[in-house]
Design an enzyme around this catalytic site. Structure first.
Site, PDB file in Angstrom:
ATOM      1  N   LYS A   1      -4.031   1.291  -1.670  1.00  0.00           N
ATOM      2  CA  LYS A   1      -2.808   1.932  -1.157  1.00  0.00           C
ATOM      3  C   LYS A   1      -3.078   3.266  -0.472  1.00  0.00           C
ATOM      4  O   LYS A   1      -2.341   3.672   0.412  1.00  0.00           O
ATOM      5  CB  LYS A   1      -1.792   2.108  -2.279  1.00  0.00           C
ATOM      6  CG  LYS A   1      -1.089   0.811  -2.655  1.00  0.00           C
ATOM      7  CD  LYS A   1       0.160   1.065  -3.471  1.00  0.00           C
ATOM      8  CE  LYS A   1       0.944  -0.210  -3.685  1.00  0.00           C
ATOM      9  NZ  LYS A   1       0.299  -1.118  -4.654  1.00  0.00           N
TER      10      LYS A   1
ATOM     11  N   GLU B   1      10.367   5.398  -2.225  1.00  0.00           N
ATOM     12  CA  GLU B   1      10.718   4.863  -3.528  1.00  0.00           C
ATOM     13  C   GLU B   1       9.445   4.285  -4.132  1.00  0.00           C
ATOM     14  O   GLU B   1       8.454   4.070  -3.434  1.00  0.00           O
ATOM     15  CB  GLU B   1      11.756   3.750  -3.391  1.00  0.00           C
ATOM     16  CG  GLU B   1      11.202   2.379  -3.021  1.00  0.00           C
ATOM     17  CD  GLU B   1      10.685   2.298  -1.591  1.00  0.00           C
ATOM     18  OE1 GLU B   1      11.073   3.152  -0.777  1.00  0.00           O
ATOM     19  OE2 GLU B   1       9.880   1.385  -1.307  1.00  0.00           O
TER      20      GLU B   1
ATOM     21  N   SER C   1      -8.340  -5.419  -4.829  1.00  0.00           N
ATOM     22  CA  SER C   1      -7.474  -4.371  -4.263  1.00  0.00           C
ATOM     23  C   SER C   1      -7.371  -3.120  -5.116  1.00  0.00           C
ATOM     24  O   SER C   1      -7.100  -2.037  -4.602  1.00  0.00           O
ATOM     25  CB  SER C   1      -6.074  -4.955  -4.012  1.00  0.00           C
ATOM     26  OG  SER C   1      -5.570  -5.579  -5.178  1.00  0.00           O
TER      27      SER C   1
HETATM   28  C1  LIG Z   1       0.506  -2.480  -4.850  1.00  0.00           C
HETATM   29  C2  LIG Z   1      -0.686  -3.281  -5.128  1.00  0.00           C
HETATM   30  C3  LIG Z   1      -0.841  -4.590  -4.624  1.00  0.00           C
HETATM   31  C4  LIG Z   1       0.232  -5.309  -3.862  1.00  0.00           C
HETATM   32  O1  LIG Z   1       0.554  -4.764  -2.624  1.00  0.00           O
HETATM   33  P1  LIG Z   1       0.164  -5.481  -1.256  1.00  0.00           P
HETATM   34  O2  LIG Z   1       0.946  -4.732  -0.255  1.00  0.00           O
HETATM   35  O3  LIG Z   1       0.554  -6.916  -1.364  1.00  0.00           O
HETATM   36  O4  LIG Z   1      -1.295  -5.328  -1.083  1.00  0.00           O
HETATM   37  C5  LIG Z   1      -2.024  -5.262  -4.868  1.00  0.00           C
HETATM   38  N1  LIG Z   1      -3.021  -4.698  -5.591  1.00  0.00           N
HETATM   39  C6  LIG Z   1      -2.911  -3.450  -6.099  1.00  0.00           C
HETATM   40  C7  LIG Z   1      -4.045  -2.901  -6.875  1.00  0.00           C
HETATM   41  C8  LIG Z   1      -1.753  -2.705  -5.874  1.00  0.00           C
HETATM   42  O5  LIG Z   1      -1.649  -1.468  -6.403  1.00  0.00           O
END
Ligand SMILES: *Cc1c(COP(=O)(O)O)cnc(C)c1O
Length: 400
Positions: A94, A116, A382
Site C-alpha cells: 500500500k 477512510e 502483498s
Molecule cells: C489492503 C491489502 C490487500 C488488498 O488490497 P488490493 O487493493 O486488492 O491489493 C492485499 N494485501 C494486503 C497485505 C493489504 O494490506
C-alpha cells in the site's frame, strides 16, 4: 510503455464498459483538478525522479523475489516464487501508492491528506506518507472497526494522524467512506483525498495502477535474471485489486504468461459468506464507478465476509472487471481454510509470516502446483502477517 497500458483507460476513465466517474456535483471540480494535475505530473521527470528517490531511500525498494524451495518441494510440481512486497517499509504494497499520492498532493500545493479506512491498513499507509511530507492527515474509521483494529488506530495516532470515529449506521467502512467524502468536500481547496486501491472514480483506478506498476516491472526483470525465463503463471489476491494490477502490469503484454486473480471465498459460496465479486457479482456501480458488484435482493451492496479484512469489499477495481471480460486474466478463489493453511505453511516452512490477504494467492499456487509439473508460478506476497498473528493464534491456534 506497454501497448495495453497505453490504451487503457480511455479519456473518460473507462476500461471497456467499466470505470468512469459518477460524481456528486460538489466533487466534480475537485476531481477535474486532480485529473489535470496528474495529466501534467505523469509526464514530469521531476515527479517521477522524486518518487524513485523515495522508493529507494525510504521504502526500501526494490523488494526481492524469493524462491520458495521448501514449499515447492512439498507442493510437488511447479516451482513457486514470491515477490516480497511484505518487505516494503510498513509491511505492505500500500505504501507504493500512498507515497505517490502524498507526492501528488505536494506538487498540487495541498497540505492535508484525507481518507477512510476499513481495517486500518490504508489509514496507516496514508498517515505514513503524510508524516513524510509534513502534511496533516485525517482518517475516517467506523467505531466498530476502531475497536476491532485497535493497534492500527494506535499506529495512525503515533504517525500524527487525526482519527475521526464514525458512529452512523453499521459503523464500518461504508459509513466511513461517506464521512470522509463529506469532510473532503469542505476542505478540498487545501486537501487531497487518498484512495486506497484501484477503485473509486477516474482518475484513481488509473493512477493507483500506475503507482503500483513498479511491482510488476521489478518482478519481470528480477525473475528473468533469476531463472533466465518469464514465469508461466502469475497470481495475486484481489480485494480492490491494487497489488494484483501492479504485478499484472509487468506481464500484461507477455501472452505466454497466464495471469490469475484470487478472490476470497470466505466460509462458503453463499451470498454474505464471501467477497468473491468477480466470481459471483453482476454489472453495477459502487462508490462512483461502474464495475462488478455483489448485490443483495434489494439491489444494495451485499454484506461480505473473509478472514482477510483487506479483501472485504463488495466491489472491485474496474480494470479487473474488464480484464475478466476480455479473458486476459482468469479470476478464481481461495477460501478461509485454504488461506489459513497457506499462512501456516509459509510461516513454518519458509520463515515468512504472510498477511492473510497474501495467503490467498499462495493458497492458489500450492493448489495449482501439482497440476503444473515443471512450470513456474510467481505470486505477489502483498504484505507481512504481523497484523494477523494474534487473531490467527487466538482463533485458530498454531496449525498442524
Ligand atoms: C489492503 C491489502 C490487500 C488488498 O488490497 P488490493 O487493493 O486488492 O491489493 C492485499 N494485501 C494486503 C497485505 C493489504 O494490506
Amino acid at each position: 510503455m506497454s501497448d495495453y497500458l497505453k490504451s487503457m483507460p480511455d479519456r473518460e476513465g473507462f476500461f471497456g464498459n467499466y470505470g468512469g466517474a459518477m460524481l456528486p456535483p460538489p466533487l466534480e471540480p475537485h476531481f477535474a483538478e486532480i485529473r489535470a494535475a496528474y495529466d501534467k505530473l505523469s509526464k514530469s521527470a521531476e515527479y517521477w525522479n522524486e518518487l524513485r528517490y523515495i522508493r529507494k531511500h525510504f521504502q526500501g525498494r526494490p523488494t526481492p523475489i524469493s524462491y520458495l524451495k521448501n514449499l515447492s518441494e512439498r507442493a510437488g510440481g511447479a516451482q513457486i516464487y514470491a515477490k516480497r512486497e511484505d518487505l516494503n517499509h510498513m509491511g505492505a504494497h500500500k505504501l507504493n501508492h500512498c507515497m505517490a499520492e502524498g507526492l501528488l498532493a505536494k506538487f498540487m500545493g495541498k497540505t492535508k491528506l484525507i481518507a477512510e479506512t476499513g481495517a486500518g491498513q490504508h489509514g496507516v499507509a496514508l498517515a505514513t506518507a503524510a508524516a513524510y511530507f509534513g502534511m496533516d492527515c485525517e482518517i475516517h474509521m467506523g467505531e466498530v472497526d476502531m475497536a476491532k483494529e485497535a493497534p492500527n488506530v494506535t499506529r495512525m495516532k503515533l504517525l500524527g494522524a487525526q482519527v475521526v470515529p464514525v458512529g452512523e449506521g453499521a459503523k464500518t467502512l461504508k459509513e466511513a467512506v461517506d464521512s470522509a467524502f463529506g469532510s473532503y468536500i469542505a476542505q478540498a481547496d487545501h486537501a487531497l483525498f487518498g484512495i486506497g486501491s484501484v477503485v473509486g472514480p477516474h482518475p484513481f483506478p488509473m493512477m493507483v495502477r500506475d503507482f503500483q506498476k513498479v511491482v510488476g516491472m521489478e518482478a519481470r526483470e528480477q525473475f528473468m535474471e533469476m531463472t533466465g525465463e518469464l514465469p508461466d503463471m502469475v497470481a495475486a489476491c484481489v480485494g480492490g485489486g491494487s497489488n494484483a494490477m501492479g504485478l499484472f502490469a509487468g506481464f500484461i503484454d507477455d501472452e505466454g504468461v497466464a495471469l490469475y486473480g484470487v478472490e476470497p471465498m470466505g466460509t462458503s459460496s453463499k451470498l454474505g459468506d464471501h467477497a468473491a465479486t468477480l466470481t459471483y457479482g453482476v454489472d453495477g456501480a459502487i462508490h462512483g464507478f461502474a464495475t462488478k458488484v455483489l448485490l443483495d435482493d434489494n439491489g444494495e451492496p451485499a454484506p461480505v465476509n473473509t478472514v482477510a479484512s483487506g479483501l472485504d469489499y463488495p466491489g472491485v477495481g474496474p480494470e479487473h472487471a474488464h480484464l475478466q471480460s476480455t479473458g486476459r486474466v482468469t479470476y478464481t478463489s481461495a477460501d478461509d481454510k485454504e488461506a489459513l493453511n497457506a499462512f501456516y505453511e509459509l510461516s513454518r516452512r519458509e520463515g515468512i509470516i504472510p498477511a492473510l490477504e497474501s495467503a490467498h494467492a499462495l493458497a492458489f499456487a500450492m493448489r495449482e502446483a501439482k497440476n503444473h509439473q515443471g512450470k513456474s508460478i510467481l505470486i505477489n506476497l502483498s504484505g507481512r502477517g504481523d497484523k494477523d498473528i494474534d487473531y490467527v493464534a487466538e482463533t485458530y491456534g498454531f496449525g498442524e
